[in-house]
Design a protein around this motif. Structure first.
Motif, PDB file in Angstrom:
ATOM      1  N   GLN A  77     -13.443   8.535  -3.738  1.00 47.68           N
ATOM      2  CA  GLN A  77     -14.779   8.342  -3.153  1.00 47.68           C
ATOM      3  C   GLN A  77     -15.795   7.990  -4.237  1.00 47.68           C
ATOM      4  O   GLN A  77     -16.692   7.182  -4.032  1.00 47.68           O
ATOM      5  CB  GLN A  77     -15.204   9.652  -2.469  1.00 47.68           C
ATOM      6  CG  GLN A  77     -16.297   9.501  -1.447  1.00 47.68           C
ATOM      7  CD  GLN A  77     -15.773   8.865  -0.173  1.00 47.68           C
ATOM      8  OE1 GLN A  77     -14.667   9.175   0.258  1.00 47.68           O
ATOM      9  NE2 GLN A  77     -16.550   7.965   0.407  1.00 47.68           N
ATOM     10  N   PHE A 100      -5.555  -2.945   5.033  1.00 46.48           N
ATOM     11  CA  PHE A 100      -6.333  -1.924   5.747  1.00 46.48           C
ATOM     12  C   PHE A 100      -5.517  -0.687   6.118  1.00 46.48           C
ATOM     13  O   PHE A 100      -5.933   0.105   6.950  1.00 46.48           O
ATOM     14  CB  PHE A 100      -6.958  -2.540   7.014  1.00 46.48           C
ATOM     15  CG  PHE A 100      -8.032  -3.535   6.708  1.00 46.48           C
ATOM     16  CD1 PHE A 100      -9.297  -3.121   6.311  1.00 46.48           C
ATOM     17  CD2 PHE A 100      -7.773  -4.891   6.756  1.00 46.48           C
ATOM     18  CE1 PHE A 100     -10.287  -4.037   5.988  1.00 46.48           C
ATOM     19  CE2 PHE A 100      -8.758  -5.822   6.437  1.00 46.48           C
ATOM     20  CZ  PHE A 100     -10.016  -5.394   6.055  1.00 46.48           C
ATOM     21  N   GLY A 102      -4.099   2.699   6.839  1.00 46.12           N
ATOM     22  CA  GLY A 102      -4.722   4.020   6.885  1.00 46.12           C
ATOM     23  C   GLY A 102      -6.201   3.991   7.215  1.00 46.12           C
ATOM     24  O   GLY A 102      -6.816   5.032   7.430  1.00 46.12           O
ATOM     25  N   ARG A 103      -6.798   2.791   7.250  1.00 51.26           N
ATOM     26  CA  ARG A 103      -8.222   2.672   7.591  1.00 51.26           C
ATOM     27  C   ARG A 103      -8.395   1.466   8.509  1.00 51.26           C
ATOM     28  O   ARG A 103      -9.291   0.653   8.324  1.00 51.26           O
ATOM     29  CB  ARG A 103      -9.074   2.460   6.333  1.00 51.26           C
ATOM     30  CG  ARG A 103      -9.122   3.655   5.416  1.00 51.26           C
ATOM     31  CD  ARG A 103      -9.672   3.231   4.088  1.00 51.26           C
ATOM     32  NE  ARG A 103      -8.939   2.079   3.593  1.00 51.26           N
ATOM     33  CZ  ARG A 103      -9.487   0.960   3.149  1.00 51.26           C
ATOM     34  NH1 ARG A 103     -10.780   0.830   3.117  1.00 51.26           N
ATOM     35  NH2 ARG A 103      -8.740  -0.024   2.729  1.00 51.26           N
ATOM     36  N   GLU A 104      -7.494   1.343   9.474  1.00 44.03           N
ATOM     37  CA  GLU A 104      -7.479   0.187  10.351  1.00 44.03           C
ATOM     38  C   GLU A 104      -8.828  -0.022  11.040  1.00 44.03           C
ATOM     39  O   GLU A 104      -9.481   0.943  11.442  1.00 44.03           O
ATOM     40  CB  GLU A 104      -6.372   0.351  11.414  1.00 44.03           C
ATOM     41  CG  GLU A 104      -4.958   0.116  10.896  1.00 44.03           C
ATOM     42  CD  GLU A 104      -4.376   1.277  10.087  1.00 44.03           C
ATOM     43  OE1 GLU A 104      -5.021   2.357  10.034  1.00 44.03           O
ATOM     44  OE2 GLU A 104      -3.293   1.095   9.506  1.00 44.03           O
ATOM     45  N   LEU A 105      -9.224  -1.272  11.140  1.00 44.31           N
ATOM     46  CA  LEU A 105     -10.454  -1.592  11.858  1.00 44.31           C
ATOM     47  C   LEU A 105     -10.146  -1.494  13.358  1.00 44.31           C
ATOM     48  O   LEU A 105      -9.071  -1.892  13.796  1.00 44.31           O
ATOM     49  CB  LEU A 105     -10.911  -3.014  11.506  1.00 44.31           C
ATOM     50  CG  LEU A 105     -11.142  -3.289  10.019  1.00 44.31           C
ATOM     51  CD1 LEU A 105     -11.549  -4.749   9.804  1.00 44.31           C
ATOM     52  CD2 LEU A 105     -12.218  -2.362   9.459  1.00 44.31           C
ATOM     53  N   THR A 106     -11.090  -0.938  14.091  1.00 42.57           N
ATOM     54  CA  THR A 106     -10.835  -0.766  15.529  1.00 42.57           C
ATOM     55  C   THR A 106     -11.978  -1.345  16.362  1.00 42.57           C
ATOM     56  O   THR A 106     -13.063  -1.613  15.846  1.00 42.57           O
ATOM     57  CB  THR A 106     -10.691   0.725  15.894  1.00 42.57           C
ATOM     58  OG1 THR A 106     -11.878   1.403  15.476  1.00 42.57           O
ATOM     59  CG2 THR A 106      -9.484   1.354  15.236  1.00 42.57           C
ATOM     60  N   ARG A 157      -6.227  -4.580  -1.591  1.00 46.59           N
ATOM     61  CA  ARG A 157      -6.369  -3.306  -0.899  1.00 46.59           C
ATOM     62  C   ARG A 157      -7.276  -2.358  -1.692  1.00 46.59           C
ATOM     63  O   ARG A 157      -8.178  -1.733  -1.137  1.00 46.59           O
ATOM     64  CB  ARG A 157      -4.986  -2.682  -0.708  1.00 46.59           C
ATOM     65  CG  ARG A 157      -5.020  -1.284  -0.183  1.00 46.59           C
ATOM     66  CD  ARG A 157      -3.637  -0.734   0.087  1.00 46.59           C
ATOM     67  NE  ARG A 157      -3.743   0.702   0.227  1.00 46.59           N
ATOM     68  CZ  ARG A 157      -4.296   1.307   1.281  1.00 46.59           C
ATOM     69  NH1 ARG A 157      -4.778   0.592   2.277  1.00 46.59           N
ATOM     70  NH2 ARG A 157      -4.368   2.608   1.334  1.00 46.59           N
ATOM     71  N   THR A 160     -10.994  -3.023  -1.293  1.00 43.76           N
ATOM     72  CA  THR A 160     -11.683  -2.667  -0.054  1.00 43.76           C
ATOM     73  C   THR A 160     -12.395  -1.320  -0.185  1.00 43.76           C
ATOM     74  O   THR A 160     -13.249  -0.984   0.615  1.00 43.76           O
ATOM     75  CB  THR A 160     -10.730  -2.597   1.166  1.00 43.76           C
ATOM     76  OG1 THR A 160      -9.769  -1.575   0.936  1.00 43.76           O
ATOM     77  CG2 THR A 160     -10.034  -3.929   1.400  1.00 43.76           C
ATOM     78  N   PHE A 161     -12.025  -0.530  -1.211  1.00 46.19           N
ATOM     79  CA  PHE A 161     -12.694   0.753  -1.435  1.00 46.19           C
ATOM     80  C   PHE A 161     -13.925   0.607  -2.336  1.00 46.19           C
ATOM     81  O   PHE A 161     -14.546   1.589  -2.689  1.00 46.19           O
ATOM     82  CB  PHE A 161     -11.723   1.753  -2.076  1.00 46.19           C
ATOM     83  CG  PHE A 161     -10.608   2.177  -1.157  1.00 46.19           C
ATOM     84  CD1 PHE A 161     -10.769   3.240  -0.281  1.00 46.19           C
ATOM     85  CD2 PHE A 161      -9.395   1.506  -1.165  1.00 46.19           C
ATOM     86  CE1 PHE A 161      -9.748   3.636   0.563  1.00 46.19           C
ATOM     87  CE2 PHE A 161      -8.360   1.893  -0.320  1.00 46.19           C
ATOM     88  CZ  PHE A 161      -8.545   2.963   0.544  1.00 46.19           C
TER      89      PHE A 161
END
Ligand SMILES: Nc1ncnc2c1ncn2[C@@H]1O[C@H](COP(=O)(O)OP(=O)(O)OP(=O)(O)O)[C@@H](O)[C@H]1O
Ligand SMILES: [Mg+2]
Length: 253
Positions: A77, A100, A102-106, A157, A160-161
């Motif tokens: 973080q 993505f 574990g943090r899939e866009l929904t 990947r 993206t963090f």
């Protein structure tokens, strides 16, 4: 202030002193090569930075704040991403899904949350393009990509963090020559974006081509920390193996 500052970092495993007071710094937008023989303590040090291990002594400052009491989630973080040697990618899923993971866009349809594959593909494509990575399609199965392309997926990947420091463990070890150059280009891209990078590698040509500084670990201690332009391949090799400057007598009877 340095982005990352290690101060007298110590770690023991029972009787083994894996880290004996390690100290060095990483500046924003710079690449530090971390080299050393097998068992020198490189992986232990990285796991200590990322919170997998708690140091037995010393301090780890990120942006001036201590990380030693934080767990791996909090350290991520804070802005530190580690790309492991095995990459930890899902080989049977496509590139977008891995980026993505574990943090899939929904999206929500009639009150039901669904995975938004279309948006994930679009964002994954944009990210790959911005990175300049050579991946034919984000719909491709990750396990079918070349080693260098998989490395690019792992880097995308990590980005993206929005990390400020990226740690890479042997990213070029298993790659063909042309792919090595591509991964080194990606490291340059991270650097120009102001991201700090720690590159662990046994391949000194890669280290010399992309690093601003080179830190040599030997038996858990830093025995050299020089700007790349102030050192040489021979000097680094000598530090790694623990040779003295004097030529050894009788080495070849
Ligand atoms: N979990 C552990 N328990 C006990 N000893 C460990 C543990 N992890 C590492 N060590 C020891 O600490 C020392 C440093 O190991 P480390 O894996 O950090 O080396 P390294 O520099 O990453 O080597 P390599 O280049 O082979 O990956 C070694 O002597 C190793 O055996
Ligand atoms: Mg290691």
């Amino acid at each position: 202030m340095s982005l990352l500052e290690l101060k007298d970092v110590r770690k023991t495993f029972g009787a083994i002193e894996a880290l004996r007071g390690v100290a060095f710094s990483v500046e924003e937008g710079s690449v530090v090569g971390l080299v050393g023989d097998n068992g020198a303590g490189k992986s232990t040090l990285m796991k200590t930075i990322t919170g997998v291990y708690r140091p037995d002594g010393g301090d780890i400052l990120f942006d001036g704040l201590s990380l030693v009491d934080k767990d791996p989630g909090a350290i991520r973080q804070a802005g530190i991403e580690m790309i492991y040697q095995d990459l930890a990618l899902a080989r049977m899923r496509d590139v977008a899904a891995n980026i993505f993971l574990g943090r899939e866009l929904t999206r929500t349809v009639l009150g039901v949350r669904l995975i938004d594959s279309k948006r994930m593909r679009a964002e994954a494509e944009a990210m790959i393009a911005r990175l300049g990575a050579r991946i034919p399609s984000v719909a491709q199965m990750t396990g079918q990509l070349s080693g260098g392309q998989q490395q690019s997926v792992a880097i995308a990947r990590a980005l993206t963090f929005n990390p400020r420091l990226v740690i890479m463990d042997e990213p070029t070890a298993a790659l063909a020559v042309r792919e090595v150059e591509h991964v080194l280009d990606l490291i340059q891209t991270l650097k120009t974006r102001g991201i700090g990078v720690i590159l662990i590698s046994h391949r000194l040509t890669d280290v010399f081509s992309v690093c601003d500084r080179i830190v040599v670990l030997r038996q858990g201690a830093v025995i050299a920390d020089d700007a790349t332009r102030d050192t040489s391949m021979n000097a680094v090799v000598a530090h790694i193996v623990g040779a003295t400057d004097a030529p050894r007598q009788g080495a070849h009877p």
